[in-house]
Motif scaffolding. Structure first.
Motif, short mmCIF file in Angstrom:
data_model
loop_
_atom_site.label_atom_id
_atom_site.label_comp_id
_atom_site.label_asym_id
_atom_site.label_seq_id
_atom_site.Cartn_x
_atom_site.Cartn_y
_atom_site.Cartn_z
N THR A 15 0.83 -1.21 0.00
CA THR A 15 0.00 0.00 0.00
C THR A 15 0.86 1.26 0.00
OG1 THR A 15 -0.14 -0.07 2.42
CG2 THR A 15 -1.90 -1.14 1.18
N VAL A 16 2.11 1.15 0.42
CA VAL A 16 3.04 2.27 0.37
C VAL A 16 3.87 2.14 -0.90
CG1 VAL A 16 4.95 3.47 1.50
CG2 VAL A 16 3.14 2.43 2.88
N MET A 17 3.78 3.15 -1.77
CA MET A 17 4.52 3.14 -3.03
C MET A 17 5.22 4.46 -3.21
SD MET A 17 1.79 1.29 -5.59
CE MET A 17 0.49 2.41 -5.12
N CYS A 18 6.43 4.40 -3.72
CA CYS A 18 7.22 5.61 -3.93
C CYS A 18 7.86 5.55 -5.30
CB CYS A 18 8.30 5.73 -2.86
SG CYS A 18 9.33 7.20 -3.03
N GLY A 19 7.88 6.69 -5.99
CA GLY A 19 8.48 6.71 -7.31
C GLY A 19 9.15 8.03 -7.62
N ALA A 20 10.09 7.96 -8.53
CA ALA A 20 10.74 9.16 -9.08
C ALA A 20 10.67 9.05 -10.59
CB ALA A 20 12.19 9.26 -8.61
N SER A 21 10.49 10.18 -11.25
CA SER A 21 10.45 10.21 -12.71
C SER A 21 9.40 9.23 -13.22
CB SER A 21 11.85 9.90 -13.26
OG SER A 21 11.92 10.15 -14.64
N GLY A 22 9.76 8.34 -14.16
CA GLY A 22 8.80 7.40 -14.70
C GLY A 22 8.22 6.47 -13.65
N GLY A 23 9.01 6.17 -12.62
CA GLY A 23 8.51 5.33 -11.53
C GLY A 23 7.36 5.98 -10.80
N ALA A 24 7.38 7.31 -10.69
CA ALA A 24 6.30 8.03 -10.03
C ALA A 24 5.01 7.94 -10.83
CB ALA A 24 6.69 9.49 -9.82
N LEU A 25 5.12 7.96 -12.15
CA LEU A 25 3.94 7.83 -13.00
C LEU A 25 3.25 6.49 -12.76
CD1 LEU A 25 2.11 8.81 -15.31
CD2 LEU A 25 3.74 7.75 -16.91
N VAL A 26 4.04 5.42 -12.69
CA VAL A 26 3.46 4.09 -12.48
C VAL A 26 2.87 3.97 -11.08
CG1 VAL A 26 3.94 1.62 -12.50
CG2 VAL A 26 5.06 3.12 -14.15
N ALA A 27 3.56 4.52 -10.06
CA ALA A 27 3.02 4.50 -8.70
C ALA A 27 1.71 5.26 -8.63
CB ALA A 27 4.04 5.10 -7.73
N SER A 28 1.63 6.37 -9.34
CA SER A 28 0.40 7.17 -9.33
C SER A 28 -0.72 6.47 -10.09
CB SER A 28 0.66 8.55 -9.94
OG SER A 28 1.60 9.26 -9.16
N LEU A 29 -0.37 5.78 -11.14
CA LEU A 29 -1.37 5.01 -11.89
C LEU A 29 -2.02 3.98 -10.97
CD1 LEU A 29 -2.55 4.35 -14.75
CD2 LEU A 29 -0.74 2.65 -14.95
#
Length: 489
Positions: free
Chosen positions: A174-188
């Protein structure tokens, strides 16, 4: 058929599997014929304290069978800890293609059964206040898992495969963290409900999205058809991610999105945006900021939702860029905010992949330790030379930014407890900021799935107790509050 030929065939089946069920069947067959299945059935290994684990397992079973709930709770107080007796050692998960020692499976299953028993009416001889206190302490002690998605450029499709595979197995943290493209996938994943994700991860939807994205970027980047454009990124973000604040997204799905951003100006520090530190900040602008690669895409001003839902500038004098530059995997911040002590990392950052060993987390023997030490010494030497340039570089802003960024990249940590890497042969830094073909995108997604299938059992075993404790606390949160109120009355 010779054993080696059979093993090769099973390896080919795993490499070509189209589902986790197919991959699992081939992996189990490989383990049977390689002897790994027999190794799993034997407790003994120098990699963990198997005698202690066996003794704890026998004690828990005996106490539960005898109905000694007080003794069971006392025993669990001693044994609900992450990586108990070395059970989290990654070497235990490399011998077999699927899973680890059966003893570890049995112990984790027994702990979960005991926890559910203590949370049930069958343990009503213990006051709920006592049990509630135990569950709170056990949860804080055991901690929970987080999924960290690195910066990636156009390799973010690999992250899509990772998230899809974990979600399908019910293992997406349930906890997800992303930067750059990783943030897009976490937000999706963090802005869509499970029903919506089921539709998003259907092959037809993914294929249609890839085709739409290809067509859009070809139109908006007519002068640079192979490059990712600012307009293309914005359109993709607005199409895939609802216009929600961090707080609204968490309320909608229960998933906790974290996005790492870096300052565009000097004398500022990186930030981790989430529903705790920046609840009103809008996800879309946060994504545009963390995907703004310096020198390629423009820096971004954040926006927030005001008290009446209106969109307002957030820190309007500040601009932000790609979060992977300064904090690709902000594990310390995540640990502090969410009591996380177990990190699953999907690492696709092409700048650091060559320095990471595919095993991720193990020593790899004497030669592996030597190589690791050599890499660390090399990076320290490079960092020391760059530090010596900091003074002179202040007279040259471009050089100063390059020195600062390079030191930041060198000094970060890029791995976690469980690491999922793409095959280095599929990572071409020249394509980092280029438009991917339809075939390349689908191949990256499938590759992310297969790389994750190899770690599914490791994720399941190492997070099962933490997920059980979170479920129990969520189910009984009202009862716990009522008990606390009664105590204060």
């Amino acid at each position: 058929m010779p054993a080696l030929t059979r093993l090769t065939r099973y390896e080919q089946q795993m490499a070509q599997a189209s589902s986790f069920a197919e991959w699992r069947e081939a992996a189990l067959a490989h383990d049977r014929h390689s002897g790994a299945a027999g190794w799993q059935q034997r407790d003994a290994s120098a990699r963990y304290d198997f005698r202690s684990v066996r003794q704890r397992l026998n004690t828990l079973r005996k106490l539960r069978d005898e109905g000694d709930n007080a003794g069971l709770l006392y025993s669990l107080n001693e044994g609900v800890h992450g990586n108990l007796d070395g059970m989290g050692n990654s070497a235990l998960y490399r011998r077999a293609r699927f899973g680890a020692k059966q003893l570890i499976n049995d112990y984790v299953a027994e702990v979960i059964t005991a926890l559910e028993h203590l949370a049930s009416p069958a343990a009503d001889d213990l006051p709920w206040a006592v049990r509630h206190d135990f569950f709170e302490r056990a949860s804080a002690c055991f901690g929970r898992s987080a999924l960290m998605l690195s910066g990636s450029g156009s390799l973010f499709y690999f992250h899509v495969g990772v998230v899809k595979a974990l979600w399908e197995q019910g293992l997406l943290p349930t906890v997800m963290c992303g930067a750059s493209g990783g943030a897009l996938v976490a937000s999706l994943a963090g802005t869509h409900t499970d029903d919506e994700l089921g539709r998003i991860f259907e092959p037809g939807f993914l294929l249609a999205e890839v085709r739409r994205e290809t067509s859009l970027w070809q139109r908006v980047s007519a002068l640079r058809p192979s490059a990712i454009s600012s307009a293309g990124v914005r359109d993709m973000v607005e199409r895939l991610v609802p216009d929600l604040s961090f707080q609204e997204a968490q309320a909608r799905t229960g998933r906790r999105i974290n996005i790492s951003i870096a300052p565009a100006e000097r004398h500022q520090t990186s930030r981790l945006l989430n529903a705790i530190a920046s609840p009103s900040v809008c996800l879309r602008e946060a994504l545009l900021a963390t995907m703004a690669v310096p020198g390629i895409l423009p820096s971004v001003m954040l926006m927030a939702k005001g008290p009446h839902g209106e969109r307002l500038p957030y820190l309007e004098n500040r601009r932000w860029v790609d979060g992977s530059v300064s904090d690709d995997l902000p594990t310390k911040r995540i640990a502090r905010l969410y009591a996380v002590n177990h990190f699953v990392v999907s690492q696709t950052n092409p700048l650091v992949l060559p320095f990471l060993r595919a095993g991720g987390g193990g020593s790899g023997g004497a030669l592996g330790r030597y190589r690791k030490a050599l890499r660390r010494i090399t990076l320290e030497v490079v960092d020391a030379n760059l530090a010596a340039l900091e003074g002179p570089s202040q007279r040259h802003p471009t050089l100063e930014r390059w020195v600062t960024m390079t030191r930041s990249v060198i000094n970060q940590r890029y791995t976690g407890d469980i690491n999922i890497f793409p095959d280095y042969r599929l990572v071409d830094p020249r394509k980092l900021m280029r438009l991917r073909t339809e075939a390349e995108v689908l191949a990256l997604i499938r590759h992310g799935e297969r790389a994750t299938w190899q770690k599914v059992e490791m994720v399941r075993l190492q997070s099962a107790i933490g997920r059980t404790l979170d479920d129990i606390r969520a189910r009984h949160s009202g009862l716990g509050q009522a008990t606390a109120a009664a105590a204060l009355a």
